[in-house]
Each structure stands twice: as structure tokens, then as C-alpha cells.
Design an enzyme around this catalytic site. Structure first.
Site, mmCIF file in Angstrom:
data_model
loop_
_atom_site.group_PDB
_atom_site.id
_atom_site.type_symbol
_atom_site.label_atom_id
_atom_site.label_comp_id
_atom_site.label_asym_id
_atom_site.label_seq_id
_atom_site.Cartn_x
_atom_site.Cartn_y
_atom_site.Cartn_z
ATOM 1 N N LYS A 1 -69.604 107.144 66.050
ATOM 2 C CA LYS A 1 -69.736 106.056 65.077
ATOM 3 C C LYS A 1 -68.683 105.006 65.391
ATOM 4 O O LYS A 1 -67.588 105.334 65.868
ATOM 5 C CB LYS A 1 -69.492 106.581 63.655
ATOM 6 C CG LYS A 1 -70.167 105.767 62.571
ATOM 7 C CD LYS A 1 -71.589 106.279 62.337
ATOM 8 C CE LYS A 1 -72.268 105.634 61.158
ATOM 9 N NZ LYS A 1 -73.546 106.264 60.827
ATOM 10 N N GLY B 1 -77.908 102.337 44.577
ATOM 11 C CA GLY B 1 -77.889 101.484 45.767
ATOM 12 C C GLY B 1 -79.300 101.060 46.129
ATOM 13 O O GLY B 1 -80.123 101.887 46.553
ATOM 14 N N GLY C 1 -82.420 102.192 49.926
ATOM 15 C CA GLY C 1 -82.581 102.572 48.516
ATOM 16 C C GLY C 1 -83.766 101.894 47.847
ATOM 17 O O GLY C 1 -84.503 102.527 47.088
#
Ligand code: NAD
Ligand code: PPY
Length: 358
Positions: A80, A185, A190
Site C-alpha cells: 500500500k 460512508g 457505500g
């Protein structure tokens, strides 16, 4: 916490950091594991309290990517990148953001294929177009116009929907009709999750720090909007966290008024042991790195494995079967679903040889 502490307490392989004086942006790339292939995971760009906090986020998210790739059966490891911004993303002048992308692209070229990036919070398909062309190709998730497979969000939402369906059955519900699904969210994932469960007859309760997103959900599918502060105390049948991680601590887990937790947010638990608290209360948790694997399946499926959109969708449906295995193992061994999913992911390391994409 110092950068030294972050690295010495981490079980991953290598963390690279950099700083750009011109913009004040702090860069980190964390490579957790390359045991199953080159590391992959998105680039997150947001503000952090300190560079060490940003690196800590990168290392924890990279660890989750290792599990996500392993349990989805994808030939990649876990990594990441986190860019700690000097100001909120929406306040950055375009020239500053483009400079930040150019520096990150140079960093990607430096690690040259040991780590492949993609979109995450604060980055888009258009940003991947820039990173891909300027790094020499080490970015997944370019826009379709630039030859990529487009946003990963729809397949992530598809996978979360599959996970919600599997988890409610485990909790003893037949279907979502009339069930209260609380979505925290309403971003790219979402909103889509909320729309999907609403279409199945669920009563959607939703919250976002952005009022415009709440208004849209209320308008499009009649979501009941609640205050952000009430997200963890409002009764639901399903809690779908689709905003930020780390929100479920042991104290929250003791009180969370729901029957099922299944959402997109990475690292939604503060630590593995928090899942034990949910399990003791009989709350069914779909572990995040299983439930939100659809985006990774889309990116790696399309760009590494050459799958069609239909093949990707079929693999995303497979998240339901994976969760079935997780629930069965948890019941058999008397452990939380989080621990069971980690055990299943670990099994893949024992049985797979590294496969390199180039
Ligand atoms: P996004 O940035 O589009 O949406 C996040 C939304 O959460 C925004 O609308 C934001 O306003 C809202 N938000 C932030 N803090 C909040 C809070 N405290 N309370 C309520 N709302 C809040 O991001 P996304 O792509 O939809 O991703 C959502 C989550 O899913 C992230 O944690 C991301 O890491 C994870 N995830 C995304 C993908 C993907 O393919 N996009 C894949 C795997 C995991
Ligand atoms: C995530 O799923 O959290 C990601 O970061 C998306 C991703 C998956 C695989 C490669 C690059 C980005």
C-alpha cells in the site's frame, strides 16, 4: 509513535519513505509480502497527524492486502502507498496535486514492479492514468478511456453486497426485505452498496460527513439519514462500514446494536481480538479483507489475469462461498470469523509458489 517504532513493530517486509520539499507531501510505500507475487494495493492520499501515523496506516493496510490477495486466490502480494498531504485533498491547487503525483510516479518507478498501485481513498482512475504513464506502467485501475478497466468501486460494492447476503443468512435471516441496513460512508462504494440493498427491500439508514451525499441517498432510494455521531449507537440488523477503518474497538463491539457487520472499510477492527467480542455477542462479522475483495478481483483479474468483466463478476460472487468456508471453520474451531479467515488465507501460503506477473 515514531517511524522506527512503526517499522520495528510491523511484521511486513519493507517500508520506503520520502518527502517532497516543494509541496510538503510525505510519501510512504509499504510492501508487506511478496510471497504470492509482486505486492499490490492502492494509493491513499489524505492528511495525517504525523508522518509516522501515515506510515502506520500504510503498513497496516499493506498487511490487509496480503490477506485479501491470498484469500481471493490472486497471484499478488500485499502492499500500500500512503501520501500524507499538506492540506485536505479538495483544497490542494491542481498544480500541487500533479506535482505530488509526479513524485509518487517516480517512487513507483524506483521500486519498479515489486509494488503495483491502484486507487484508494483520495485517488481516482484519472490519477492512475497519470501514475501509469509516468511510472512506466505500475498502476492498475486506469480509466477506460486510457485503456484501463475503470473504477474498482462497483465490483467492491458488488462483493460487499454478496458478503451482506451471506452474513445475514448466517445470522438466520432469509433475506433483506424490511431489514435495517446502516451504511456509514456514502462514497463510491457505500452509495452503491446502499442502492443495492435498498433495491432488495432493505430499510437503508445512512450517514456521511458530506451532507450532499446524504441528500442524494435520501432522494434516490429513500435512505433515512442519521447524524454521524449516531453511527455506532443506532440499532440495525446489518452495519455496513464504508468510510474509514479502526472504528470498531472492543468497547464499541461490546455495545454495537446490530446482528451483522459487513462493509467495505479496510481494517475496520482496531485489532484482531476485537472480533472475539463480536463473536461472543453472536454478531456475524464478514471479515473486511474478504468482503471488500471485489475491487482487487476487478483490478488484478482484468489487468493481470486477462479476465472479462463477466469473469470478474463471477469471481466476485465467489466471495459468498469463501465466507461460507470462513463461517464453517469459525464454528468448527470455536474461533471468531476474523481468526478463521486469517487461517484460510494462511493456508494459501503453505500451498502456493510465487507467481510473477513479469
Ligand atoms: P470514498 O472516499 O469514495 O468514500 C468514503 C466516504 O466516507 C466519503 O463519502 C466520505 O465523506 C465518508 N466519510 C469519511 N469519514 C466519515 C465518517 N467519519 N462518517 C461518515 N462518513 C465518512 O471511498 P470508497 O472508495 O467508497 O471506499 C470506502 C472504504 O472502502 C475505504 O475505507 C476504502 O479503503 C475501502 N475500500 C475501497 C475499495 C474500492 O474499490 N474503492 C476497495 C476496498 C476497500
Ligand atoms: C484495496 O482493495 O484495498 C485496494 O487497495 C485496491 C487495490 C487492489 C489491488 C491492487 C491495487 C489496488
Amino acid at each position: 509513535m515514531s517511524i522506527e517504532q512503526v517499522i520495528t513493530e510491523w511484521d511486513g517486509q519493507v517500508g520506503c519513505v520520502g518527502f517532497d520539499r516543494e509541496t510538503g507531501a510525505f510519501f510512504s510505500i509499504a510492501i508487506h509480502s511478496r510471497a504470492l507475487g509482486p505486492a499490490a494495493g492502492g494509493t491513499r492520499a489524505m492528511q495525517y497527524a504525523s508522518p509516522a501515523d501515515a506510515l502506520r496506516d500504510a503498513t497496516r493496510l499493506a498487511g490487509a492486502m496480503t490477506l485479501k490477495m491470498a484469500i481471493a486466490g490472486l497471484p499478488m502480494g500485499g502492499g500500500k502507498s500512503v501520501i500524507a498531504l499538506p492540506a485536505p485533498r479538495h483544497e490542494l491547487p491542481e498544480a500541487t496535486w500533479q506535482r505530488i503525483l509526479a513524485v509518487h510516479a517516480e517512487n513507483l518507478a524506483t521500486v519498479a514492479g515489486q509494488y503495483w498501485t491502484g486507487p484508494d481513498v483520495g485517488t481516482s482512475a484519472a490519477d492512475m492514468d497519470v501514475l501509469h504513464s509516468r511510472s512506466g506502467g505500475y498502476a492498475f485501475g486506469r480509466s477506460e478511456g486510457a485503456g484501463g478497466p475503470g473504477s474498482s468501486a462497483p465490483e467492491t460494492a458488488h462483493g460487499v453486497h454478496v458478503a451482506i447476503r451471506a452474513a445475514i443468512r448466517e445470522a438466520g435471516f432469509d433475506d433483506l426485505r424490511g431489514r435495517r441496513v446502516l451504511v456509514q460512508g456514502l462514497g463510491a462504494v457505500g452509495h452503491d452498496v446502499a442502492a443495492r440493498v435498498a433495491a432488495e427491500g432493505a430499510h437503508v439508514i445512512a450517514t456521511d460527513i458530506d451532507p450532499a451525499r446524504c441528500e442524494r441517498a435520501a432522494r434516490e432510494f429513500g435512505a433515512e439519514i442519521i447524524d454521524n455521531a449516531a453511527a455506532l449507537t443506532t440499532a440495525s440488523d446489518v452495519f455496513a462500514p464504508c468510510a474509514t477503518g479502526g472504528i470498531i474497538t472492543a468497547a464499541v463491539a461490546e455495545e454495537l446494536p446490530t446482528r451483522v457487520v459487513a462493509g467495505a472499510a479496510n481494517n475496520v477492527l482496531d485489532e484482531v481480538a476485537t472480533a472475539d467480542v463480536l463473536a461472543h455477542r453472536g454478531i456475524v462479522l464478514a471479515p473486511d479483507f474478504v468482503a471488500n475483495g471485489g475491487g482487487g478481483i476487478h483490478l488484478v483479474g482484468r489487468e493481470v489475469l486477462g479476465w472479462s468483466a463477466e469473469e470478474v463478476a463471477a469471481h466476485v460472487e465467489g466471495i459468498g462461498a469463501t465466507l461460507g468456508e470462513v463461517f464453517a471453520l469459525a464454528a468448527e474451531d470455536g474461533v471468531s470469523t476474523e481468526r478463521a479467515a486469517r487461517m484460510l488465507a494462511e493456508r494459501r501460503f503453505a500451498t502456493s509458489a510465487p507467481e510473477l506477473v513479469q
